[in-house]
Design an enzyme around this catalytic site. Structure first.
Site, PDB file in Angstrom:
ATOM      1  N   THR A 122       1.030  -0.861   0.651  1.00 34.58           N
ATOM      2  CA  THR A 122       0.121   0.006   0.274  1.00 34.58           C
ATOM      3  C   THR A 122       0.845   1.457   0.120  1.00 34.58           C
ATOM      4  OG1 THR A 122      -1.734   1.074   1.315  1.00 34.58           O
ATOM      5  CG2 THR A 122      -0.227  -0.195   2.646  1.00 34.58           C
ATOM      6  N   TYR A 146      -1.455   0.168  10.263  1.00 34.62           N
ATOM      7  CA  TYR A 146      -1.618  -0.674   9.041  1.00 34.62           C
ATOM      8  C   TYR A 146      -0.645  -0.627   7.724  1.00 34.62           C
ATOM      9  CZ  TYR A 146      -3.573  -1.603   3.832  1.00 34.62           C
ATOM     10  OH  TYR A 146      -3.435  -1.504   2.794  1.00 34.62           O
TER      11      TYR A 146
END
Ligand code: UDP
Length: 332
Positions: A122, A146
């Site tokens: 990501t 995350y």
């Protein structure tokens, strides 16, 4: 002679939003996608394009069984927790599931001799870099657990390449949106936290007004800017990434974004234009962990993989999501 080239690919998270679209693309490319998913955030009825094996990433015995049964030539690893807000309040779940789970999977793949690995990472691994073009060499300084968990898995992959020859393609996604234009699959999170589906729900009257998380960012209209890429374009890149590995081209990192940023207010405006309905929204405080601006500044995927995004314009993404949204799948 097409059958000669049919290969099984293990798709973790194949019952989820991006994973299910990847399964469809893999099938279209002549592979057999084997979904491995614990159904915590995925949906069994999204598994339409190959066999389904229910299991958890942390369950090494179950993983070994599945590797032995299908002898996949490669892994596409999508299964992960992926919500920034939740990662801020429950970092332990992110480290356990995303890092320990991925490590278990990687060890099982190596033990099974399955050494081609495509990993879904990501742009949240970059963190905050104001006015800096985000390319694959930008320092990774994630703002939340995350992004940190995904960066950790990237590092595990590098160590396993050095020690065990695990070849990997890492895709750092920007914001994924849209749905299968044929309407077979789409986005369905539980709970939903993402901007576009929440907005479509608000337009439809299924949820209260959308809350815009902060209007005091240093951007032209004060709201956060993101680079949105259509899920079908994104998974096309994965099929190209798999081919890259199978052609022996070696480990590589690719950003997947379009290079164009949209603020939250611009997405609201485009949604109004596409659906021809007003978007009920209110202004709220910032959401912890959000970067001001995340826009890809790389064309490496286009240049090296030959990736050609065709549906990643905001109008098409919202129109495809809106069509899927109206099928009623969200009501489950
Ligand atoms: N956002 C918002 N309201 C919402 C959900 C998201 O204003 O209810 C904003 C969020 O702050 C971010 C952008 O929309 O700037 C995209 O958020 P999303 O959760 O869809 O993806 P993320 O960027 O976190 O991966």
């Amino acid at each position: 002679m097409r059958g000669r080239y049919v290969t099984h690919v293990l798709v973790t998270g194949g019952a989820g939003y991006i994973g299910s679209h990847a399964c469809k693309a893999l099938k279209a490319a002549g592979h057999v996608p084997v979904t491995y998913d614990n159904l915590v955030t995925g949906w069994e009825d999204a598994v339409k394009f190959g066999p389904f094996e229910r299991g958890d990433l942390l369950d090494r015995e179950r993983l070994d069984e599945v590797f032995a049964r299908y002898r996949p030539v490669a892994v596409m690893h999508f299964a992960a927790l992926s919500q920034v807000g939740e990662a801020m309040s429950e970092p332990g779940r992110y480290w356990r599931n995303n890092v320990c789970g991925s490590l278990t999977l990687i060890e099982a793949a190596v033990a099974a001799g399955c050494l081609d690995f495509v990993f879904s990472s990501t742009c949240a691994t970059y963190g905050e870099h104001d006015n800096v073009v985000l390319d694959e060499n930008t320092p990774q300084e994630p703002l939340n657990a995350y992004g940190a968990s995904k960066r950790a898995v990237e590092n595990i992959l590098r160590d396993f390449e050095a020690a065990h020859g695990l070849r990997h393609v890492i895709f750092r996604y920007f914001n994924v949106a849209g749905a299968d234009p044929e309407g077979e699959i789409g986005e369905h999170h539980r709970p939903e936290t993402h901007l576009i589906p929440l907005m479509l729900d608000a337009i439809y009257g299924k949820r209260p007004a959308l809350t815009v998380f902060g209007t005091d960012y240093d951007t032209p209209d004060g709201t956060c800017i993101r680079d949105y890429v259509h899920v079908c374009d994104l998974v096309d890149a994965h099929v190209l990434g798999l081919k890259w590995l199978q052609d022996g081209k070696g480990s590589r990192v690719f950003n997947l974004g379009t290079g164009t940023g949209f603020s939250v207010m611009e997405v609201i405006e485009q949604s109004r234009a596409v659906t021809n309905r007003t978007v009920p929204f209110e202004i709220g405080p910032r959401r912890a962990g959000d970067a001001t601006r995340l826009v890809s500044g790389s064309v490496r995927a286009e240049k090296e993989l030959g990736w050609k995004p065709t549906r990643s314009n905001m109008g098409a993404m919202i129109a495809d999501a809106w069509r899927w949204h109206q099928t009623g799948h969200y009501d489950k």
